[in-house]
Design a protein around this motif. Structure first.
Motif, mmCIF file in Angstrom:
data_model
loop_
_atom_site.group_PDB
_atom_site.id
_atom_site.type_symbol
_atom_site.label_atom_id
_atom_site.label_comp_id
_atom_site.label_asym_id
_atom_site.label_seq_id
_atom_site.Cartn_x
_atom_site.Cartn_y
_atom_site.Cartn_z
ATOM 1 N N ASP A 38 0.961 -1.126 -0.126
ATOM 2 C CA ASP A 38 -0.150 -0.114 -0.184
ATOM 3 C C ASP A 38 1.063 1.191 -0.101
ATOM 4 O O ASP A 38 1.405 1.742 0.944
ATOM 5 N N GLY A 39 1.191 1.669 -0.989
ATOM 6 C CA GLY A 39 2.109 2.965 -1.150
ATOM 7 C C GLY A 39 2.818 2.993 -2.461
ATOM 8 O O GLY A 39 2.584 2.267 -3.453
ATOM 9 N N ASP A 40 3.829 3.741 -2.879
ATOM 10 C CA ASP A 40 4.587 4.002 -3.741
ATOM 11 C C ASP A 40 6.041 3.705 -3.748
ATOM 12 O O ASP A 40 6.729 3.365 -2.801
ATOM 13 N N HIS A 42 8.426 5.780 -2.960
ATOM 14 C CA HIS A 42 9.142 6.372 -1.791
ATOM 15 C C HIS A 42 8.930 5.460 -0.471
ATOM 16 O O HIS A 42 9.733 5.346 0.310
ATOM 17 N N ASP A 43 7.537 5.059 -0.435
ATOM 18 C CA ASP A 43 7.290 4.031 0.670
ATOM 19 C C ASP A 43 7.869 2.816 0.639
ATOM 20 O O ASP A 43 8.276 2.551 1.802
ATOM 21 N N LYS A 46 11.328 3.419 2.013
ATOM 22 C CA LYS A 46 11.487 3.673 3.539
ATOM 23 C C LYS A 46 11.068 2.160 4.147
ATOM 24 O O LYS A 46 11.893 1.965 5.211
ATOM 25 N N ALA A 47 10.474 1.322 3.629
ATOM 26 C CA ALA A 47 10.182 -0.124 4.071
ATOM 27 C C ALA A 47 11.324 -0.898 4.132
ATOM 28 O O ALA A 47 11.679 -1.873 4.906
ATOM 29 N N TRP A 249 10.891 -5.263 -2.894
ATOM 30 C CA TRP A 249 10.080 -5.144 -1.719
ATOM 31 C C TRP A 249 9.341 -6.709 -1.660
ATOM 32 O O TRP A 249 9.450 -7.485 -0.589
#
Ligand code: AMP
Ligand code: MG
Length: 284
Positions: A38-40, A42-43, A46-47, A249
């Motif tokens: 759930d994100g793009d 940049h997320d 960060k993860a 990811w």
């Protein structure tokens, strides 16, 4: 009961990306989707550090245990990101506990043996994470599309692969097979980048265009291989790979989930901890 529920939750991405019992349908599986994330971009950036740290801890635990191993098999068409996955995902782990192997066109010596011979030589020893950049699946996909091997021969290999992998699992290796699924459009972009960028031209091979001409045949051959060889013991996962950040990811998350499912534990010391501490403290 609570534990069981937690285990299910920890397997979320694996459950979602796993080839279903009805078979692999690559023609109808999205390549740009980002399931469970759930994100793009940049997320994801960060993860990733926390996730990579978790992966690294699990790898250390596997190494400390020294009884079992994990084998990550990466397959996909040219430019699908196998090399990038090794750099970004596998790069989070300790090289001392890693064994990475790349399988290219078989050498004359390799051709003199059965197709699993060169594979067996690169299996991860106990405690290690093994990574295959291409694998024995080339011997049921590429040789089929190019016509290098007759159907009579490659079609028998599905059963041989299932027996081989079942044996690996029995011996304590968790087998995690990942197909990096990209679209022909994304692949065209990546091939263009390779041609335009002098630091990437070395990665381009005129043969990649020949492979590209048979894109449909490759997808069909992969569908068969993933359908025939996704087993309970050694499942296949299809990762949408048009977005590199999602691919990194997803593969990291899959590895974390798969290692967590192994129920790793730090080994108990084989010495008396209190005695050793007392002795150390008494030393000058
Ligand atoms: P790369 O991964 O870009 O270095 O390319 C390796 C090449 O070797 C690819 O074109 C693969 O399809 C090819 N290859 C790998 N294994 C086999 C095999 N068993 N039979 C035929 N070609 C293979
Ligand atoms: Mg290549």
């Amino acid at each position: 009961m609570g534990k069981k529920r937690k285990e299910r939750a920890d397997q979320r991405l694996s459950d979602l990306l796993r080839v279903p019992s009805t078979g692999a349908h690559l023609h109808h599986t999205a390549t740009r989707a980002t399931p469970e994330f759930d994100g793009d971009k940049h997320d994801a950036a960060k993860a990733l550090p926390d996730l990579g740290a978790r992966l690294s801890d699990l790898q250390e635990q596997l190494f400390a245990e020294r009884g079992r191993s994990l084998l990550l098999v990466l397959q996909g068409l040219d430019t699908s990101g196998k090399g990038g996955t090794v750099r970004h995902v596998v790069g989070a782990m300790d090289p001392g506990g890693l064994h990475v192997a790349h399988f290219g066109v078989p050498t004359a010596e390799e051709r003199r043996h059965d197709f699993l011979w060169r594979i067996r030589r690169e299996l991860p020893p106990p405690g290690y994470v093994g990574v295959f950049d291409r694998s024995h699946y080339e011997d049921v996909v590429t040789v089929r599309v190019t016509g290098a091997v007759q159907k009579r021969t490659w079609s028998r290999r599905f059963a041989a692969i299932n027996r081989f992998e079942a044996h690996l699992v029995e011996q304590g290796t968790r087998v995690v097979k990942v197909f990096l699924h990209i679209s022909p459009e994304e692949s065209r972009e990546r091939l263009l980048v390779r041609l335009d960028d002098p630091t990437k031209q070395w990665k381009f091979n005129p043969g990649d265009l020949v492979t590209r001409e048979s894109w449909e045949e490759y997808l069909t051959a992969y569908e068969d291989a993933l359908t025939r060889c996704s087993t309970d013991l050694a499942p296949w996962f299809v990762v949408p790979a048009d977005r590199k950040w999602y691919r990194n990811w997803a593969v990291t998350t899959l590895l974390v989930e798969q290692l967590e499912a192994m129920g790793l534990a730090w080994p108990a010391p084989t010495y008396d901890v209190d005695e050793q501490r007392t002795r150390l403290l008494a030393m000058p």
